[in-house]
Design a protein around this motif. Structure first.
Motif, short mmCIF file in Angstrom:
data_model
loop_
_atom_site.label_atom_id
_atom_site.label_comp_id
_atom_site.label_asym_id
_atom_site.label_seq_id
_atom_site.Cartn_x
_atom_site.Cartn_y
_atom_site.Cartn_z
N PRO A 141 0.84 -1.21 0.00
CA PRO A 141 0.00 0.00 0.00
C PRO A 141 0.87 1.25 0.00
N VAL A 142 0.42 2.28 -0.70
CA VAL A 142 1.13 3.56 -0.72
C VAL A 142 0.89 4.27 0.60
N ARG A 143 1.98 4.59 1.29
CA ARG A 143 1.86 5.15 2.65
C ARG A 143 2.51 6.52 2.82
N ASN A 144 3.40 6.93 1.92
CA ASN A 144 4.11 8.19 2.15
C ASN A 144 4.27 8.95 0.84
N ALA A 145 4.83 10.14 0.94
CA ALA A 145 4.93 11.04 -0.20
C ALA A 145 5.81 10.47 -1.31
N LYS A 146 6.90 9.80 -0.94
CA LYS A 146 7.80 9.23 -1.94
C LYS A 146 7.08 8.16 -2.76
N GLN A 147 6.34 7.29 -2.06
CA GLN A 147 5.60 6.24 -2.76
C GLN A 147 4.49 6.84 -3.62
N LEU A 148 3.84 7.89 -3.13
CA LEU A 148 2.80 8.55 -3.91
C LEU A 148 3.38 9.13 -5.19
N ILE A 167 5.97 8.00 -6.86
CA ILE A 167 6.21 6.86 -7.76
C ILE A 167 4.89 6.42 -8.38
N PHE A 168 3.84 6.36 -7.56
CA PHE A 168 2.52 5.93 -8.04
C PHE A 168 2.03 6.85 -9.17
N ILE A 169 2.17 8.14 -8.99
CA ILE A 169 1.67 9.11 -9.98
C ILE A 169 2.48 9.03 -11.28
N ARG A 170 3.79 8.82 -11.16
CA ARG A 170 4.65 8.86 -12.34
C ARG A 170 4.86 7.49 -12.99
N LEU A 171 4.33 6.43 -12.42
CA LEU A 171 4.68 5.08 -12.87
C LEU A 171 4.38 4.80 -14.34
N PRO A 172 3.22 5.18 -14.89
CA PRO A 172 2.97 4.88 -16.31
C PRO A 172 4.07 5.39 -17.22
N ARG A 173 4.59 6.57 -16.92
CA ARG A 173 5.67 7.13 -17.74
C ARG A 173 6.90 6.23 -17.71
N LEU A 174 7.15 5.59 -16.56
CA LEU A 174 8.34 4.75 -16.41
C LEU A 174 8.18 3.42 -17.14
N THR A 220 -1.26 14.83 -11.03
CA THR A 220 -1.31 15.21 -9.62
C THR A 220 -2.71 15.69 -9.25
N SER A 221 -3.31 16.50 -10.10
CA SER A 221 -4.67 16.99 -9.86
C SER A 221 -5.67 15.83 -9.80
N LEU A 222 -5.42 14.81 -10.60
CA LEU A 222 -6.33 13.67 -10.68
C LEU A 222 -6.18 12.74 -9.50
N LEU A 223 -4.93 12.55 -9.00
CA LEU A 223 -4.66 11.46 -8.06
C LEU A 223 -4.24 11.89 -6.67
N HIS A 224 -3.69 13.08 -6.52
CA HIS A 224 -3.17 13.46 -5.20
C HIS A 224 -4.34 13.70 -4.24
N PRO A 225 -4.31 13.08 -3.07
CA PRO A 225 -5.42 13.24 -2.11
C PRO A 225 -5.74 14.68 -1.74
N LYS A 226 -4.74 15.56 -1.81
CA LYS A 226 -4.98 16.97 -1.47
C LYS A 226 -5.50 17.78 -2.66
N LYS A 227 -5.48 17.20 -3.85
CA LYS A 227 -5.91 17.91 -5.05
C LYS A 227 -7.20 17.36 -5.64
N SER A 228 -7.39 16.06 -5.55
CA SER A 228 -8.52 15.40 -6.22
C SER A 228 -9.83 15.65 -5.48
N ALA A 229 -10.87 15.96 -6.25
CA ALA A 229 -12.20 16.17 -5.66
C ALA A 229 -12.74 14.90 -5.03
N PHE A 230 -12.30 13.73 -5.52
CA PHE A 230 -12.83 12.47 -5.02
C PHE A 230 -12.64 12.32 -3.52
N PHE A 231 -11.50 12.75 -3.01
CA PHE A 231 -11.18 12.53 -1.60
C PHE A 231 -11.98 13.43 -0.66
N ARG A 232 -12.79 14.32 -1.20
CA ARG A 232 -13.66 15.13 -0.35
C ARG A 232 -14.89 14.35 0.09
N TYR A 233 -15.15 13.22 -0.58
CA TYR A 233 -16.32 12.41 -0.20
C TYR A 233 -16.04 10.91 -0.25
#
Length: 390
Positions: A15-22, A24-31, A48-61
């Motif tokens: 499971p992704v638990r920290n900023a470094k892993q997040l 990697i998760f966001i950039r992985l397709p490019r790799l 980042t807008s789509l997936l980051h918990p502080k940016k994505s609208a999904f995590f508000r609900y």
């Protein structure tokens, strides 16, 4: 950090638990897709807008957990598992979602990722798994199974051909295809799109039908009209989940700098909204030859292209006809009138191609209308589903 799936052939899923892993998760397709000549990575800020918990609208609900797969200590895949309360209310079934599924060409990597997502969803009381949706139904949807060589389009995920096959071999089955069409703007397409002779909005038999553009000074108001009409139009169709005010506000936030009044088609009957369409510029045209992580000079080029509206393609992402007229002769005619209006705005929009999608494969009415202009879909994205066994 605990291992979620059983280790197999040096494959581990965490499971992704920290900023470094997040990161990697966001950039992985490019790799993992960089060696595919047809893959063009999206801009980092988009992902980042789509997936980051502080940016994505999904995590508000909603609630979600990200997972990364490693093989021989190298990241080789990712997946999200999420519970969307809006989907649960709409579908009235305990269906959990998965999304952001990307992996190397290894069936076991995909299997272990789906196992991890399934296990998390079972712990949250879900009885089915459906996806991919990143992160909800109103965002990126489906695994690309056709169209890998076509130009990339905003908010349409790219996947290699093997990914859909590996999902099926993991025990999930197709539940719906989402199809898209590329409409080349110009006289040829205009001639192929025919509406009954003498019909023109604002005159004659259609004298009470008018259309208007986006009011940039009242963009939030027009966004709310769009949201309400879209929800009214598509309620009770397969897989529908209402678009929330938060999602609309985030959409406006992300697109405002690229939108022009002509990108918004609102049709009113006796001054009441009855149809709407939103055409969004293809951000890949702005980032062409710049890369996913622009330098200062790269951002300056993007800014210049935005100001000059140097965009060759766009996508119709939201199109809806009000229930108040859907089953009438006017309702049957309305999609044709909206498309005709897009042609009328051709000189102002100046797009060479507009992608229409995605459209449910069983929406025969819409598909028949479009296929008078474009005979075959250019892209197909597939939704999969399976029961979760306890």
């Amino acid at each position: 950090m605990s291992v979620i799936s059983v280790e197999s052939n040096n494959i581990e899923v965490f499971p992704v638990r920290n900023a470094k892993q997040l990161d990697i998760f966001i950039r992985l397709p490019r790799l993992i897709y960089s060696h595919f000549p047809d893959y063009i990575p999206p801009l980092d800020f988009e992902e980042t807008s789509l997936l980051h918990p502080k940016k994505s609208a999904f995590f508000r609900y909603g609630t979600a957990q990200y997972f990364l797969a490693y093989k021989d200590n190298k990241p080789v895949g990712r997946i999200s598992a999420q519970v969307d309360p809006n989907a649960l209310r709409q579908w009235k079934e305990p269906i959990g979602l998965f999304g952001a599924l990307d992996a190397i060409d290894d069936a076991e990597v995909v299997q272990q990722l789906i196992n991890a997502a399934s296990q998390w969803l079972r712990k949250h009381g879900m009885e089915k798994i459906r996806g991919p949706y990143t992160l909800n139904v109103n965002s990126e949807a489906g695994t690309m199974v056709k169209g890998q060589k076509d130009p990339p389009m905003i908010a349409m995920p790219w996947h290699p051909e093997y990914l859909g096959k590996h999902i099926e071999s993991s025990g999930l089955s197709k539940v719906m295809d989402l199809v898209s069409y590329q409409m080349i703007m110009g006289d040829k397409a205009r001639k192929a799109h025919k509406i009954p002779s003498g019909l023109k909005m604002g005159s004659g038999r259609l004298g009470n039908i008018t259309t208007r553009k986006l009011n940039m000074k009242e963009i939030s108001r027009d966004g709310e009209i769009l949201r309400q009409l879209y929800n009214d139009a598509w309620n009770n169709t397969w897989g529908f989940v209402p678009l929330t005010p938060t999602e609309m506000s985030v959409l406006i936030r992300d697109l405002k700098s690229m939108l022009r009044p002509e990108n918004y088609v609102l049709v009113e009957q006796n001054k009441m909204p009855v149809a709407v369409a939103l055409v969004i510029p293809n951000i890949y045209d702005l980032s062409k030859n710049i890369g996913p992580t622009p330098s200062l000079l790269g951002w300056a080029k993007i800014g210049y292209r935005v100001l000059r509206h140097q965009i060759q393609s766009a996508r119709v992402i939201l199109l809806g006809i009000s229930h108040s007229i859907r089953d009438t002769a006017m309702g049957a005619l309305m999609p044709s009138l909206v498309i005709d209006e897009l042609f009328n705005r051709g000189e102002l929009l100046s797009y060479k191609m507009i992608e229409l999608g995605w459209i449910l494969e069983d929406n025969k009415g819409m598909r028949n209308l479009i296929e008078r202009i474009v005979p075959e879909p250019c892209k197909v994205h597939r939704i999969f589903e399976a029961k979760l066994h306890y």
